[in-house]
Scaffold this motif. Structure first.
Motif, short mmCIF file in Angstrom:
data_model
loop_
_atom_site.label_atom_id
_atom_site.label_comp_id
_atom_site.label_asym_id
_atom_site.label_seq_id
_atom_site.Cartn_x
_atom_site.Cartn_y
_atom_site.Cartn_z
N HIS A 45 0.83 -1.24 0.04
CA HIS A 45 0.17 -0.07 -0.07
C HIS A 45 0.88 1.40 -0.05
CE1 HIS A 45 -3.85 -2.44 1.56
NE2 HIS A 45 -3.93 -1.99 0.35
N ALA A 46 1.92 1.18 0.61
CA ALA A 46 2.95 2.33 0.64
C ALA A 46 3.62 2.72 -0.73
CB ALA A 46 4.04 2.27 1.96
N ILE A 47 4.02 1.34 -1.48
CA ILE A 47 4.17 1.74 -2.91
C ILE A 47 3.22 2.22 -3.68
CG2 ILE A 47 5.06 0.32 -4.78
CD1 ILE A 47 6.65 -1.30 -2.80
N TYR A 48 1.77 1.57 -3.62
CA TYR A 48 0.79 1.95 -4.50
C TYR A 48 0.66 3.62 -4.16
CZ TYR A 48 -3.82 2.23 -6.36
OH TYR A 48 -5.00 2.87 -7.29
N GLY A 49 0.67 4.10 -2.90
CA GLY A 49 0.13 5.43 -2.71
C GLY A 49 1.27 6.36 -3.43
N TYR A 50 2.50 5.82 -3.42
CA TYR A 50 3.51 6.50 -4.07
C TYR A 50 3.42 6.88 -5.47
CZ TYR A 50 7.98 7.75 -5.97
OH TYR A 50 8.79 8.45 -6.73
N ALA A 51 3.02 5.58 -6.12
CA ALA A 51 2.95 5.50 -7.34
C ALA A 51 1.59 6.48 -7.85
CB ALA A 51 2.54 4.23 -7.85
N ARG A 52 0.69 6.59 -7.03
CA ARG A 52 -0.87 7.11 -7.55
C ARG A 52 -0.29 8.53 -7.21
NH1 ARG A 52 -2.63 6.27 -10.82
NH2 ARG A 52 -4.20 8.04 -10.34
#
Length: 291
Positions: A45-52
């Motif tokens: 989720h941390a990676i997804y939040g960054y990418a978004r």
């Protein structure tokens, strides 16, 4: 495993965690399977939040997007100098980076992809588009492999195939939407080869020529996804299960796109959760090679 490029919510849309969940649920693939251990779900989720966040700055920031992306890159860099990022999303990401000893390059590439978006809206050849995917999509797969501690030359190569395929499939779902946003990801030389003018992308349904082109594009992406599927047999444990979820989402997207028979302008091509879940089970049930 691909970086999503769906459009961010408008001014009246939900914000914060609720908006984050809505966008995550709209993805073709499960970002973090619910039965993964909490530590892995938090990292993903941390990676997804960054990418978004990076994509939203590149797509919808109302000020100087290039300047804002450069500011973000500087703030991002503090993670690897043991500084404290000013951005809350980056502070959450820093915990994941330090816990999993992750490298900076994949995160930097996502910013580079969005900087490229500010000056490039067309790609002449398919190889040009693939090079763009090495910035916009492949890095996310590499991040996922690092989270699970399974990034090897072999798994990275397969991951890149999968991520590029997932990015292409998303582009083929969003041909009309991207055109309205001023971007055309269909290679220009292939538009000419099939006799498709860009104005045809503004219509409510695809012409016979565009349908033929889209059938070709869908099958090429499906072939790339199929080549990358071997990664599931190369991975172990929770990493294998998580990556199977991404690939299953891609397979279900291929099926949904095929059902349009190339009319990606007139028909929706969203995969169902049930179809994705069934494909995850199929991938995991496949026999792994004996070592």
């Amino acid at each position: 495993m691909a970086s999503s490029r769906d459009r961010p919510p408008g001014p009246s849309s939900p914000t914060g965690e609720e908006a984050f969940r809505i966008r995550e649920n709209a993805e073709n693939f499960p970002v973090a399977l619910r039965f993964l251990p909490r530590r892995y779900r938090d990292h993903l989720h941390a990676i997804y939040g960054y990418a978004r966040m990076v994509d939203e700055i590149g797509d919808a920031f109302t000020g100087d997007r290039t300047a804002r992306l450069h500011e973000l890159a500087t703030d991002l860099g503090t993670i690897w100098t043991r500084g404290q990022p000013s951005n809350a999303v980056l502070r959450r990401l820093a915990r994941t980076v330090h816990d999993r000893a992750m490298s900076a390059e994949p995160f930097e590439r996502l910013i580079e992809a969005n900087l490229q978006d500010q000056v490039v809206s067309r790609y002449e050849t398919f190889e040009d588009l693939r090079r763009y995917c090495t910035l916009s999509a492949d890095p996310v797969g590499r991040m996922v492999l690092e989270v699970f501690g399974q990034a090897t030359p072999e798994t990275v190569a397969r991951s890149d195939q999968v991520c590029t395929a997932l990015q292409l499939l998303e582009h083929w779902q969003d041909v009309g939407e991207d055109r309205r946003a001023g971007r055309v990801y269909l290679p220009q030389e292939e538009l000419r080869r099939y006799g498709v003018g860009e104005h045809e992308l503004d219509r409510g349904s695809a012409s016979p020529q565009l349908r033929a082109l889209m059938r070709f594009e869908i099958e090429r992406a499906a072939g790339m996804l199929g080549e990358g599927m071997a990664i599931v047999r190369q991975l172990q444990g929770w990493g294998r299960i998580s990556v199977a979820g991404f690939i299953a989402g891609g397979q279900a997207t291929v099926s949904a796109l095929r059902q349009t028979d190339g009319d990606v302008l007139g028909q929706s091509a969203q995969p169902s959760r049930v179809a994705t879940a069934a494909r995850i089970l199929g991938l995991l049930a496949a026999r792994r090679p004996v070592r």
